[in-house]
Every structure is written in structure tokens, then in C-alpha cells.
Design an enzyme around this catalytic site. Structure first.
Site, PDB file in Angstrom:
ATOM      1  N   LYS A   1       1.105  -1.455  -0.149  1.00  0.00           N
ATOM      2  CA  LYS A   1       0.110   0.265  -0.345  1.00  0.00           C
ATOM      3  C   LYS A   1       0.707   1.328  -0.270  1.00  0.00           C
ATOM      4  O   LYS A   1       1.907   1.431   1.063  1.00  0.00           O
ATOM      5  CB  LYS A   1      -1.652  -0.110   0.844  1.00  0.00           C
ATOM      6  CG  LYS A   1      -1.556   0.854   1.537  1.00  0.00           C
ATOM      7  CD  LYS A   1      -2.404   0.632   2.359  1.00  0.00           C
ATOM      8  CE  LYS A   1      -3.898   2.385   2.897  1.00  0.00           C
ATOM      9  NZ  LYS A   1      -4.999   1.569   3.438  1.00  0.00           N
TER      10      LYS A   1
ATOM     11  N   LYS B   1      -1.996  -1.867  -3.530  1.00  0.00           N
ATOM     12  CA  LYS B   1      -2.824  -0.122  -3.608  1.00  0.00           C
ATOM     13  C   LYS B   1      -2.367   1.220  -3.687  1.00  0.00           C
ATOM     14  O   LYS B   1      -1.079   0.882  -3.052  1.00  0.00           O
ATOM     15  CB  LYS B   1      -3.881  -0.140  -2.354  1.00  0.00           C
ATOM     16  CG  LYS B   1      -4.498   0.670  -2.246  1.00  0.00           C
ATOM     17  CD  LYS B   1      -5.447   0.832  -0.845  1.00  0.00           C
ATOM     18  CE  LYS B   1      -6.397   2.053  -0.644  1.00  0.00           C
ATOM     19  NZ  LYS B   1      -6.783   2.186   0.358  1.00  0.00           N
TER      20      LYS B   1
END
Length: 338
Positions: free
Chosen positions: A208, A262
Site C-alpha cells: 500500500k 494499492k
């Protein structure tokens, strides 16, 4: 008709790649990647009240829903062939605190929504739950902070374990830690095993990034105006690629069943590297900023929504994804269902 005379060095191409592109049936027959509703996970935002729909201004077409309406959205997803919904709460301001204690309240928005969906849908649809403290903290960080505002790792992990177990007890099928604290996957897995939640999966937000694409999401969960500082001390530097593989390797070793990259489109190279290096399911999150850009292009008359949605989602499959979290999930599923 006179037959052509063949020569040793023909001037025409021996291979014509356009041959298999000429007709629709042929293109379908040789298509390398197929997108179906089963590849989609639909993120949904929960808010207090009954019969409530609150449009999110920075996410056109996306709303916060009260628990009763979240159940209806889950039923829509199930009926469209979407296998899983992802839940994110907009915690009321008076229930946010420095330590995010509301995250472990068994009667919080998240847990009430989990139970309501399970009561209505049973095991016909999966429920993925976000594990992080930012929807619950008064400072908007994903964890506990010290006097200088630094996010504390091990103290945060202890709070995340309580949050994860609380969600599992409410009926969550997939626990998805999005905080990026070191060691949290292994600690959560041990706690789930000790609590006899043996079949609850963990989808780790393994790579992320500290991205500029999260702004509309923070509007949706009510944390944008609360955030003090940034998240660069725990989310990944967008310039790094090898580090993502180290993060993924650690999460797999600690017990993750699947991993996530992400954001999505700006990190297709990371998805491909993860897929090529690890034999686990890889998911991408097509985040709020990506969704908002598509909708802005459509509103400006610069793009066709249907074509752009399906093309971007197919790009995730081509990069190696098993599935995609996307706010366009229901729209895409309906397109794919014809």
C-alpha cells in the site's frame, strides 16, 4: 482465375496477426484474459441512521449507506454475481478518539453491518472488512500516535488484533489489514487461530503506497479534515518496487491468504512483479482517485464510461490480478451480465 505463382521470397507477410482479430467470434476465441463479475469486490461505505443515503461529493455515484441500505446493496451485489463486498465505516465524530477504541466495539457500525448482511444473505456473499484505525481516530492516522505524532508500530498492532477479532466474531469472512504496520499479519493470524476463527481469511494490504489518489476515500469515511501530518512513515514510497516484494514476502510468511496492491492503475508493474514472484492470489484496489478521474472524464465528455470501466478492469486481470476492489463493481457486473 489464374493461380498465383509462388516465389522463394514472397512479398506478402507469412504471418498476419490481424487474421484472428477480423471477427468478434475469433477475438473471443483467442482472448487471453476474461473479466467476469466474479473478479469484482464492491467497496461500500456505512453511516448511522435508517433509510439513509448520503452522496459523497468527491465520488459521483457513490454514497454512504445506513445499515439497512447496506444490506440492500449486498443483495444487489449477490444477484449480479459479485462474490464479495468490502465495508468501510463513517464513524461519527463523537465516537472517534485518540486511541480509536470504537474499532473494537462489538456494536460499532462495521459489526452491525456485518451481522445484518449475514442475517439477510448468509454465505451467499463474502464480507471483507477493513482493519485500520483511521476511521476511528480523532487524528486520522491508521494507528496510535506518540506525543510527537509518530505512529507507534507495536502498540498499534495490539489494537488491530482486538479490532480484527471483533470483526471475525461478528461474522467477517476476510480480514483486510490496511494499516501497513510491521508484523501485524502474523499477530492477527495467531489471534484468529486462538479464537477458533480458523476459516477467516486474511487479505493483506501488502503493498500500500503513500499515494495522492486516496483523497475522495478520506471524504467518504470522514477522515480527510482530521488527518494530522501524512502517512509516509508507514505507507510505501511510490518510487519503490523491490520493497514491495519484501513486504509481500513478509505478509505471506506471516499467514496472509492473499495480498493486495494499492492503488491500482499507477502500480500495474508492481502487480505483475508480485504475481510473477509469489504463488498466491493477488488483488488490486482501484482506489477513489482512480474512480473519480474516470467519472470526471465522463462528465467532461472526454470518455465513454462503459468502455473505460471495462478496459481498466481488464488491465488488472492482464497484469495478474485474481480480482479487483472497485467502486464501479456493480456497474461493471451489469455490463458483463448483458
Amino acid at each position: 482465375m489464374t493461380k498465383p505463382t509462388l516465389t522463394a521470397s514472397p512479398s506478402y507477410p507469412a504471418s498476419r496477426l490481424r487474421r484472428t482479430r477480423t471477427t468478434g467470434w475469433s477475438r473471443a476465441m483467442v482472448r487471453e484474459n476474461i473479466l467476469t463479475p466474479a473478479d469484482l469486490i464492491w467497496p461500500l461505505f456505512i453511516t448511522e441512521g435508517k433509510g439513509v443515503e448520503e452522496p459523497v461529493a468527491s465520488l459521483p455515484g457513490v454514497s454512504r449507506w445506513s445499515v439497512d441500505n447496506i444490506v440492500k446493496r449486498a443483495q444487489e451485489a449477490r444477484d449480479a454475481g459479485i462474490p464479495c463486498v468490502a465495508l468501510f465505516p463513517n464513524t461519527p465524530t463523537d465516537k472517534r478518539s485518540e486511541n480509536g477504541a470504537e474499532a473494537s466495539n462489538p456494536d460499532n457500525l462495521m459489526c452491525r453491518a456485518i451481522r445484518a448482511i449475514k442475517d439477510a444473505c448468509g454465505n451467499d456473499i463474502g464480507i471483507l472488512t477493513d482493519v485500520a484505525l483511521d476511521p476511528y481516530t480523532s487524528h486520522g492516522q491508521d494507528g496510535l500516535i506518540d506525543a510527537d505524532g509518530y505512529v507507534l508500530n507495536d502498540e498499534t498492532v495490539a489494537a488491530l488484533v482486538d479490532q480484527a477479532v471483533t470483526q471475525a466474531e461478528a461474522g467477517a469472512d476476510i480480514i483486510a489489514p490496511s494499516d501497513m504496520m510491521d508484523g501485524r499479519i502474523g499477530t492477527i493470524r495467531r489471534a484468529l487461530e486462538m479464537g477458533e476463527h480458523h476459516n477467516v481469511q486474511i487479505m493483506a494490504y501488502a503493498a500500500k503506497y503513500a499515494s495522492a489518489f486516496y483523497g475522495p476515500f478520506r471524504d467518504a469515511v470522514g477522515s480527510r479534515g482530521l488527518l494530522k501530518g501524512d502517512k509516509k512513515s508507514y505507507q510505501m514510497d511510490p518510487a519503490n518496487s523491490d520493497e514491495a516484494l519484501r513486504e509481500v514476502a513478509m505478509d505471506i510468511a506471516e499467514g496472509a491468504d492473499s495480498v493486495m496492491v494499492k492503488p491500482g492503475l499507477p502500480y500495474l508493474d508492481i502487480i505483475r512483479r508480485v504475481k510473477d514472484n509469489f504463488a498466491v492470489p493477488v488483488f488490486a484496489y482501484q482506489v477513489s482517485g482512480e474512480y473519480a478521474m474516470i467519472e470526471a472524464a465522463v462528465a467532461a465528455g472526454a470518455a465513454d464510461r462503459d468502455a473505460m470501466v471495462l478496459e481498466t478492469l481488464t488491465s488488472f486481470k492482464r497484469a495478474g490480478c485474481s480480482g479487483v476492489l472497485t467502486y464501479h463493481a456493480l456497474h461493471a457486473a451489469r455490463l458483463l451480465n448483458g
